[in-house]
Design a protein around this motif. Structure first.
Motif, PDB file in Angstrom:
ATOM      1  N   GLN A  41     -32.493 -59.536 -83.185  1.00  0.00           N
ATOM      2  CA  GLN A  41     -32.305 -59.563 -84.631  1.00  0.00           C
ATOM      3  C   GLN A  41     -32.089 -58.144 -85.123  1.00  0.00           C
ATOM      4  O   GLN A  41     -32.755 -57.215 -84.662  1.00  0.00           O
ATOM      5  CB  GLN A  41     -33.560 -60.145 -85.290  1.00  0.00           C
ATOM      6  N   THR A  53     -29.367 -62.887 -86.463  1.00  0.00           N
ATOM      7  CA  THR A  53     -29.894 -63.014 -85.106  1.00  0.00           C
ATOM      8  C   THR A  53     -28.765 -63.370 -84.152  1.00  0.00           C
ATOM      9  O   THR A  53     -27.745 -63.946 -84.550  1.00  0.00           O
ATOM     10  CB  THR A  53     -30.979 -64.108 -85.010  1.00  0.00           C
ATOM     11  N   TRP A  54     -28.971 -63.004 -82.885  1.00  0.00           N
ATOM     12  CA  TRP A  54     -28.030 -63.319 -81.816  1.00  0.00           C
ATOM     13  C   TRP A  54     -28.834 -63.888 -80.665  1.00  0.00           C
ATOM     14  O   TRP A  54     -29.796 -63.272 -80.202  1.00  0.00           O
ATOM     15  CB  TRP A  54     -27.258 -62.067 -81.382  1.00  0.00           C
ATOM     16  N   THR A  55     -28.427 -65.065 -80.214  1.00  0.00           N
ATOM     17  CA  THR A  55     -29.094 -65.734 -79.096  1.00  0.00           C
ATOM     18  C   THR A  55     -28.138 -65.760 -77.916  1.00  0.00           C
ATOM     19  O   THR A  55     -27.027 -66.300 -78.014  1.00  0.00           O
ATOM     20  CB  THR A  55     -29.503 -67.169 -79.486  1.00  0.00           C
ATOM     21  N   TYR A  56     -28.554 -65.136 -76.821  1.00  0.00           N
ATOM     22  CA  TYR A  56     -27.773 -65.076 -75.586  1.00  0.00           C
ATOM     23  C   TYR A  56     -28.417 -66.033 -74.602  1.00  0.00           C
ATOM     24  O   TYR A  56     -29.608 -65.919 -74.306  1.00  0.00           O
ATOM     25  CB  TYR A  56     -27.807 -63.661 -74.995  1.00  0.00           C
ATOM     26  N   VAL A  69     -23.204 -67.021 -76.619  1.00  0.00           N
ATOM     27  CA  VAL A  69     -23.819 -66.165 -77.624  1.00  0.00           C
ATOM     28  C   VAL A  69     -23.673 -66.870 -78.962  1.00  0.00           C
ATOM     29  O   VAL A  69     -22.563 -67.211 -79.373  1.00  0.00           O
ATOM     30  CB  VAL A  69     -23.160 -64.772 -77.688  1.00  0.00           C
ATOM     31  N   THR A  70     -24.803 -67.105 -79.609  1.00  0.00           N
ATOM     32  CA  THR A  70     -24.805 -67.762 -80.908  1.00  0.00           C
ATOM     33  C   THR A  70     -25.256 -66.756 -81.957  1.00  0.00           C
ATOM     34  O   THR A  70     -26.329 -66.168 -81.844  1.00  0.00           O
ATOM     35  CB  THR A  70     -25.754 -68.981 -80.911  1.00  0.00           C
ATOM     36  N   GLU A  71     -24.411 -66.559 -82.949  1.00  0.00           N
ATOM     37  CA  GLU A  71     -24.702 -65.623 -84.027  1.00  0.00           C
ATOM     38  C   GLU A  71     -25.083 -66.411 -85.276  1.00  0.00           C
ATOM     39  O   GLU A  71     -24.394 -67.344 -85.663  1.00  0.00           O
ATOM     40  CB  GLU A  71     -23.461 -64.775 -84.302  1.00  0.00           C
ATOM     41  N   TYR A  91     -15.512 -64.228 -86.369  1.00  0.00           N
ATOM     42  CA  TYR A  91     -15.940 -64.160 -84.974  1.00  0.00           C
ATOM     43  C   TYR A  91     -15.310 -63.007 -84.213  1.00  0.00           C
ATOM     44  O   TYR A  91     -15.476 -62.906 -83.002  1.00  0.00           O
ATOM     45  CB  TYR A  91     -15.628 -65.488 -84.274  1.00  0.00           C
ATOM     46  N   LEU A  94     -17.768 -60.752 -82.193  1.00  0.00           N
ATOM     47  CA  LEU A  94     -18.409 -61.531 -81.128  1.00  0.00           C
ATOM     48  C   LEU A  94     -17.410 -61.854 -80.020  1.00  0.00           C
ATOM     49  O   LEU A  94     -17.721 -61.716 -78.828  1.00  0.00           O
ATOM     50  CB  LEU A  94     -19.007 -62.806 -81.711  1.00  0.00           C
TER      51      LEU A  94
END
Length: 114
Positions: A41, A53-56, A69-71, A91, A94
């Motif tokens: 974050q 936040t970014w979830t890898y 990768v979810t932003e 995007y 990303l």
């Protein structure tokens, strides 16, 4: 990414200072479950024009590893919001990140917007 520097932990969480595309970005690691998941974050206490936040997530498959990768971000500055929508695309950064990661490992990348 131009630079990444580890800072002292805060409230038991890793903190990093990153320089990306000319922006100083303070990052907090919210979750780290090696080798499968990382959630970061932008430090919400830092004033800025954008955050989120970014979830890898890494999942093994038959030929190697699939990374997603979810932003979940926001852009408060109207000028940056305009530029993001009409010049870069929401995007763009990303997708650029994922293509650079793929190039580093000699892989082609399918992005959500390609």
């Amino acid at each position: 990414m131009e630079k990444s520097e580890r800072l002292p932990d805060r409230d038991g969480l890793e903190v990093w200072h990153q320089k990306m595309s000319g922006f100083d970005v303070p990052i907090i690691v919210l979750e780290s479950s090696p080798p499968r998941k990382l959630v970061t974050q932008i430090d919400p206490t830092a004033s800025g024009a954008f955050g989120g936040t970014w979830t890898y997530e890494l999942v093994p498959d038959s030929t190697g590893t699939c990374i997603s990768v979810t932003e979940a971000g926001w852009i408060s500055n109207p000028v940056f919001r305009f530029m993001s929508r009409f010049l870069f695309g929401y995007y763009g950064s990303l997708d650029k990140y994922l293509r650079a990661l793929g190039a580093r490992f000699g892989e082609e990348v399918a992005t959500g917007s390609s």
